[in-house]
Write a protein that holds these residues in place. Structure first.
Motif, PDB file in Angstrom:
ATOM      1  N   SER A 179     -31.317 -31.032 -30.407  1.00  0.00           N
ATOM      2  CA  SER A 179     -31.188 -31.923 -29.252  1.00  0.00           C
ATOM      3  C   SER A 179     -29.994 -32.845 -29.478  1.00  0.00           C
ATOM      4  O   SER A 179     -29.507 -32.988 -30.595  1.00  0.00           O
ATOM      5  CB  SER A 179     -32.458 -32.753 -29.067  1.00  0.00           C
ATOM      6  OG  SER A 179     -32.617 -33.640 -30.141  1.00  0.00           O
ATOM      7  N   ARG A 180     -29.520 -33.473 -28.409  1.00  0.00           N
ATOM      8  CA  ARG A 180     -28.366 -34.373 -28.496  1.00  0.00           C
ATOM      9  C   ARG A 180     -28.655 -35.526 -29.469  1.00  0.00           C
ATOM     10  O   ARG A 180     -27.810 -35.904 -30.273  1.00  0.00           O
ATOM     11  CB  ARG A 180     -28.053 -34.907 -27.101  1.00  0.00           C
ATOM     12  CG  ARG A 180     -26.678 -35.513 -27.012  1.00  0.00           C
ATOM     13  CD  ARG A 180     -26.339 -35.937 -25.603  1.00  0.00           C
ATOM     14  NE  ARG A 180     -26.278 -34.798 -24.721  1.00  0.00           N
ATOM     15  CZ  ARG A 180     -26.495 -34.850 -23.414  1.00  0.00           C
ATOM     16  NH1 ARG A 180     -26.794 -35.988 -22.838  1.00  0.00           N
ATOM     17  NH2 ARG A 180     -26.407 -33.767 -22.671  1.00  0.00           N
ATOM     18  N   ALA A 181     -29.862 -36.065 -29.416  1.00  0.00           N
ATOM     19  CA  ALA A 181     -30.245 -37.187 -30.290  1.00  0.00           C
ATOM     20  C   ALA A 181     -30.242 -36.761 -31.757  1.00  0.00           C
ATOM     21  O   ALA A 181     -29.790 -37.509 -32.638  1.00  0.00           O
ATOM     22  CB  ALA A 181     -31.616 -37.716 -29.897  1.00  0.00           C
ATOM     23  N   LEU A 182     -30.727 -35.533 -32.028  1.00  0.00           N
ATOM     24  CA  LEU A 182     -30.768 -35.031 -33.403  1.00  0.00           C
ATOM     25  C   LEU A 182     -29.353 -34.788 -33.929  1.00  0.00           C
ATOM     26  O   LEU A 182     -29.044 -35.104 -35.076  1.00  0.00           O
ATOM     27  CB  LEU A 182     -31.598 -33.740 -33.463  1.00  0.00           C
ATOM     28  CG  LEU A 182     -32.009 -33.227 -34.836  1.00  0.00           C
ATOM     29  CD1 LEU A 182     -32.848 -34.275 -35.562  1.00  0.00           C
ATOM     30  CD2 LEU A 182     -32.803 -31.945 -34.702  1.00  0.00           C
ATOM     31  N   LYS A 183     -28.458 -34.250 -33.085  1.00  0.00           N
ATOM     32  CA  LYS A 183     -27.061 -34.035 -33.482  1.00  0.00           C
ATOM     33  C   LYS A 183     -26.393 -35.368 -33.804  1.00  0.00           C
ATOM     34  O   LYS A 183     -25.675 -35.494 -34.793  1.00  0.00           O
ATOM     35  CB  LYS A 183     -26.277 -33.348 -32.347  1.00  0.00           C
ATOM     36  CG  LYS A 183     -26.514 -31.879 -32.219  1.00  0.00           C
ATOM     37  CD  LYS A 183     -25.664 -31.315 -31.085  1.00  0.00           C
ATOM     38  CE  LYS A 183     -26.058 -29.894 -30.783  1.00  0.00           C
ATOM     39  NZ  LYS A 183     -25.385 -29.350 -29.618  1.00  0.00           N
ATOM     40  N   GLN A 184     -26.644 -36.366 -32.954  1.00  0.00           N
ATOM     41  CA  GLN A 184     -26.052 -37.688 -33.148  1.00  0.00           C
ATOM     42  C   GLN A 184     -26.562 -38.319 -34.446  1.00  0.00           C
ATOM     43  O   GLN A 184     -25.794 -38.908 -35.210  1.00  0.00           O
ATOM     44  CB  GLN A 184     -26.392 -38.582 -31.950  1.00  0.00           C
ATOM     45  CG  GLN A 184     -25.575 -39.837 -31.881  1.00  0.00           C
ATOM     46  CD  GLN A 184     -25.831 -40.594 -30.587  1.00  0.00           C
ATOM     47  OE1 GLN A 184     -26.683 -40.226 -29.791  1.00  0.00           O
ATOM     48  NE2 GLN A 184     -25.078 -41.661 -30.394  1.00  0.00           N
ATOM     49  N   ALA A 185     -27.862 -38.160 -34.714  1.00  0.00           N
ATOM     50  CA  ALA A 185     -28.445 -38.718 -35.938  1.00  0.00           C
ATOM     51  C   ALA A 185     -27.840 -38.061 -37.172  1.00  0.00           C
ATOM     52  O   ALA A 185     -27.547 -38.734 -38.167  1.00  0.00           O
ATOM     53  CB  ALA A 185     -29.959 -38.539 -35.925  1.00  0.00           C
ATOM     54  N   GLU A 186     -27.632 -36.736 -37.128  1.00  0.00           N
ATOM     55  CA  GLU A 186     -27.034 -36.030 -38.263  1.00  0.00           C
ATOM     56  C   GLU A 186     -25.587 -36.442 -38.464  1.00  0.00           C
ATOM     57  O   GLU A 186     -25.107 -36.585 -39.586  1.00  0.00           O
ATOM     58  CB  GLU A 186     -27.137 -34.506 -38.068  1.00  0.00           C
ATOM     59  CG  GLU A 186     -28.494 -33.970 -38.417  1.00  0.00           C
ATOM     60  CD  GLU A 186     -28.496 -32.449 -38.505  1.00  0.00           C
ATOM     61  OE1 GLU A 186     -27.440 -31.812 -38.362  1.00  0.00           O
ATOM     62  OE2 GLU A 186     -29.592 -31.909 -38.732  1.00  0.00           O
ATOM     63  N   THR A 187     -24.855 -36.645 -37.348  1.00  0.00           N
ATOM     64  CA  THR A 187     -23.456 -37.070 -37.433  1.00  0.00           C
ATOM     65  C   THR A 187     -23.367 -38.454 -38.058  1.00  0.00           C
ATOM     66  O   THR A 187     -22.525 -38.701 -38.938  1.00  0.00           O
ATOM     67  CB  THR A 187     -22.809 -37.090 -36.025  1.00  0.00           C
ATOM     68  OG1 THR A 187     -23.031 -35.836 -35.404  1.00  0.00           O
ATOM     69  CG2 THR A 187     -21.321 -37.339 -36.100  1.00  0.00           C
ATOM     70  N   GLU A 188     -24.235 -39.349 -37.634  1.00  0.00           N
ATOM     71  CA  GLU A 188     -24.236 -40.707 -38.188  1.00  0.00           C
ATOM     72  C   GLU A 188     -24.648 -40.694 -39.659  1.00  0.00           C
ATOM     73  O   GLU A 188     -24.125 -41.463 -40.463  1.00  0.00           O
ATOM     74  CB  GLU A 188     -25.172 -41.609 -37.372  1.00  0.00           C
ATOM     75  CG  GLU A 188     -24.612 -41.973 -36.015  1.00  0.00           C
ATOM     76  CD  GLU A 188     -25.584 -42.763 -35.154  1.00  0.00           C
ATOM     77  OE1 GLU A 188     -26.617 -43.219 -35.676  1.00  0.00           O
ATOM     78  OE2 GLU A 188     -25.296 -42.897 -33.961  1.00  0.00           O
ATOM     79  N   ALA A 189     -25.582 -39.843 -40.030  1.00  0.00           N
ATOM     80  CA  ALA A 189     -26.022 -39.752 -41.421  1.00  0.00           C
ATOM     81  C   ALA A 189     -24.894 -39.233 -42.318  1.00  0.00           C
ATOM     82  O   ALA A 189     -24.709 -39.719 -43.437  1.00  0.00           O
ATOM     83  CB  ALA A 189     -27.244 -38.850 -41.548  1.00  0.00           C
ATOM     84  N   SER A 190     -24.117 -38.275 -41.807  1.00  0.00           N
ATOM     85  CA  SER A 190     -22.997 -37.733 -42.616  1.00  0.00           C
ATOM     86  C   SER A 190     -21.868 -38.759 -42.729  1.00  0.00           C
ATOM     87  O   SER A 190     -21.177 -38.799 -43.738  1.00  0.00           O
ATOM     88  CB  SER A 190     -22.489 -36.416 -42.033  1.00  0.00           C
ATOM     89  OG  SER A 190     -21.938 -36.627 -40.742  1.00  0.00           O
ATOM     90  N   LYS A 191     -21.672 -39.600 -41.685  1.00  0.00           N
ATOM     91  CA  LYS A 191     -20.654 -40.653 -41.755  1.00  0.00           C
ATOM     92  C   LYS A 191     -21.055 -41.722 -42.774  1.00  0.00           C
ATOM     93  O   LYS A 191     -20.211 -42.283 -43.472  1.00  0.00           O
ATOM     94  CB  LYS A 191     -20.465 -41.309 -40.388  1.00  0.00           C
ATOM     95  CG  LYS A 191     -19.658 -40.486 -39.424  1.00  0.00           C
ATOM     96  CD  LYS A 191     -19.532 -41.216 -38.087  1.00  0.00           C
ATOM     97  CE  LYS A 191     -18.836 -40.359 -37.068  1.00  0.00           C
ATOM     98  NZ  LYS A 191     -18.804 -41.010 -35.734  1.00  0.00           N
TER      99      LYS A 191
END
Length: 194
Positions: A179-191
């Motif tokens: 989902s969009r929220a899960l993608k965003q959470a993973e992107t923020e976690a990798s940053k």
């Protein structure tokens, strides 16, 4: 398989004018074929409501002057503007002849991928099933209990002993994507790790 009983009356005249008069009287011209000969019928449109306007697959028992015949709906024709049922074709059933029907897919279980924030997408809501009338299922059950994010269930993954599914084996029935929220959470976690 659930069976819906309807009654019909034989049609003496077959043609456009006769069909138009039938529709004016609240009836639908119909044809029953598959037996020794075609039978032209007139059926009250209100009786067909449970047969046509349902997501379920059903058998139909047609009573014509006391003679009952088991059949399935093979084709329907609707008016392009008013969406009124114009004509219906029935195929007679025989216990020893295989038939093909569109059967609804029923998802069972709870996907762990959806619980963690994944998005479930059901691509096929009905499958073409070929079997003898006695073995025809009411629904095709598809388990999603093991679907993680990125997982999918294809037609070839379904185990069926009494019937065959005639869809393309590689077709996806259901999948769990990010989902969009899960993608965003993973992107923020990798940053945050950098």
């Amino acid at each position: 398989m659930k069976t819906i009983a309807i009654s019909g009356s034989p049609r003496e005249n077959v043609g456009k004018r006769d069909a138009k008069e039938l529709r004016y009287e609240g009836k639908v011209p119909a044809v029953l074929y598959g037996g020794t000969s075609q039978q032209h019928l007139a059926i009250v449109i209100a009786d067909l409501r449970d047969v046509i306007y349902t997501p379920e697959a059903n058998f139909v028992e047609i009573d014509v002057n006391g003679v009952k015949t088991k059949a399935i709906v093979k084709d329907t024709q609707f008016h392009p503007l008013t969406d009124i049922l114009m004509h219906i074709d029935f195929l007679q059933l025989f216990d020893d002849k295989e038939i093909v029907m569109e059967i609804p897919v029923k998802l069972t279980g709870t996907s762990p991928g959806v619980k963690t924030g994944g998005k479930m997408v059901q691509k096929l809501r009905k499958l073409r099933v070929k079997s003898l009338p006695a073995a025809m299922p009411q629904t095709v059950d598809v388990s999603i209990a093991k679907l993680e994010v990125g997982g999918l269930v294809r037609v070839r993954d379904i185990q069926a002993d009494k019937y065959a599914i005639t869809n393309i084996p590689e077709d996806t029935i259901v999948s769990v994507g990010m989902s969009r929220a899960l993608k965003q959470a993973e992107t923020e976690a990798s940053k945050g790790k950098k």
